[in-house]
Design an enzyme around this catalytic site. Structure first.
Site, short mmCIF file in Angstrom:
data_model
loop_
_atom_site.label_atom_id
_atom_site.label_comp_id
_atom_site.label_asym_id
_atom_site.label_seq_id
_atom_site.Cartn_x
_atom_site.Cartn_y
_atom_site.Cartn_z
N GLU A 1 0.88 -1.22 0.04
CA GLU A 1 0.10 0.04 -0.04
C GLU A 1 0.69 0.99 -0.27
OE1 GLU A 1 -2.89 0.48 -1.05
OE2 GLU A 1 -3.44 -1.85 -0.43
N HIS B 1 1.83 2.78 -3.37
CA HIS B 1 1.20 3.04 -4.26
C HIS B 1 1.03 4.26 -3.72
CE1 HIS B 1 -1.16 -0.05 -5.99
NE2 HIS B 1 -1.95 -0.48 -4.85
#
Length: 360
Positions: free
Chosen positions: A311, A314
């Site tokens: 994550e 990203h």
């Protein structure tokens, strides 16, 4: 999100229609009700996907608006300048049969999408929008399609661009809607929102420790490995050695490691989806944790630590990765077929960092 099973026609007051078929037999088209908008209006576009194959085609619904927009499905620009996607990027388990929608030969499906909650439409000007999405697992085989889909590899569905003019509010800034925080607390410098339980906070902190260890190891490996061209670990997840691509991955892990250790991290527990987690790439450093995260191991394949690495990659200010392929098998195949895409894939970074089973 409104779903209809018929093609658009004269029902639109003023239609701007664009269409193009880049994937074998799948035609994407866009229709706008107007060509001029004001800041007080929602900007809605109708996306229609049509199967022009002689056989059914199964499409991974994550890369369609079938259940809402959960990926960057559009390319948008204003006055020729590209606009970032403001919506969420998810970590999901590998795709299963239930994650695909089937279009029969000749069948069309249409979905209405409201754009202003997903892209920064705060500037006055001429906007251009096209549907554009790609994934290594975008299609799954049906009888008669095996040879054709084997040729496609990473495939995408795109439309020709449509355009509209927007008279926006001066100085307006649009941000994607997010779930409510539901209060928050801070533990060891880490903020928790979305009503995280004590158990959830404890397991998340353990995952964060694992993520820091993984990122430090990945960064060290890429910085000090003496013979990059022989690295099995790198080749497995990012393909054949190339100095430029190696440098990109090393820079990505340097940024991931720095973010994990120096930035104010926030974890939100309000997500009830079956996924692992998601983030808004333009809104660091908040990670929304979903159901699969809580049953994942602390370290190892598809772990809590690996999810956090995934994550953080990203965020645009970190590595700006995308989701081209999900799962071990698809990520390995991506490394072989398209190393340039592999170094942009979040799961590839996660699996390199998790390094399970360990490789040199």
């Amino acid at each position: 999100m409104k779903h209809t099973n018929y093609l658009l026609g004269t029902m639109l007051l003023a239609t701007l229609f664009s269409t193009q078929a880049l994937a074998d037999g799948i035609r994407a088209s866009l229709a706008l009700a107007k060509t001029n908008y004001t800041s007080a209006e929602d900007i809605k576009v109708m996306v229609t996907l049509t199967n022009e194959e002689a056989v059914p085609v199964r499409i991974l619904k994550w890369y369609t608006p079938a259940e809402g927009v959960e990926e960057a499905l559009f390319k948008v620009s204003v006055n020729g300048v590209a606009i970032d996607y403001l919506g969420a990027h998810y970590k999901r388990p590998a795709a299963q049969a239930k994650d695909y929608i089937q279009l029969k030969s000749g069948q069309s499906v249409s979905y209405e999408v409201e754009l202003s909650s997903l892209y920064d439409l705060s500037k006055t000007g001429q906007y251009e929008i096209s549907y554009h999405t790609e994934s290594y697992t975008l299609f799954t085989n049906n009888p008669g399609q095996d040879k054709k889909l084997a040729r496609l590899g990473i495939d995408g569905i795109s439309s020709a661009p449509a355009s509209f003019y927007l008279e926006a509010k001066q100085g307006g800034i649009v941000t994607a809607a997010k779930p409510g925080d539901g209060g928050g607390t801070t533990v060891n410098g880490v903020t928790f929102t979305g009503r995280c339980s004590n158990t959830q906070q404890t397991s998340t902190l353990a995952g964060l420790v694992a993520a820091k260890s993984m990122s430090a190891d990945a960064k060290s490996y890429l910085t000090t490995y003496s013979s990059p061209s022989t690295s099995i670990r790198y080749k497995t997840w990012f393909g054949n050695y190339d100095a430029g691509r190696w440098s990109t991955v090393k820079s990505n892990f340097t940024n991931i490691d720095s973010a994990l250790n120096t930035q104010p991290l926030t974890f939100d527990c309000s997500c009830k989806k079956s996924y692992f987690a998601y983030v808004y790439p333009t809104q660091p450093y908040k990670v929304y944790l979903c159901n699969a995260f809580w049953t994942a191991p602390t370290s190892g394949t598809d772990s809590k630590g690996g999810t956090i690495v995934h994550e953080l990659s990203h965020f645009n200010v970190v590595a700006g990765t995308d989701d081209v392929a999900y799962g071990h098998s698809a990520a390995k195949s991506l490394a072989i077929s398209d190393p340039t895409q592999a170094i942009q894939n979040a799961d590839s970074h996660e699996y390199f960092a998790e390094n399970t089973p360990a490789q040199n």
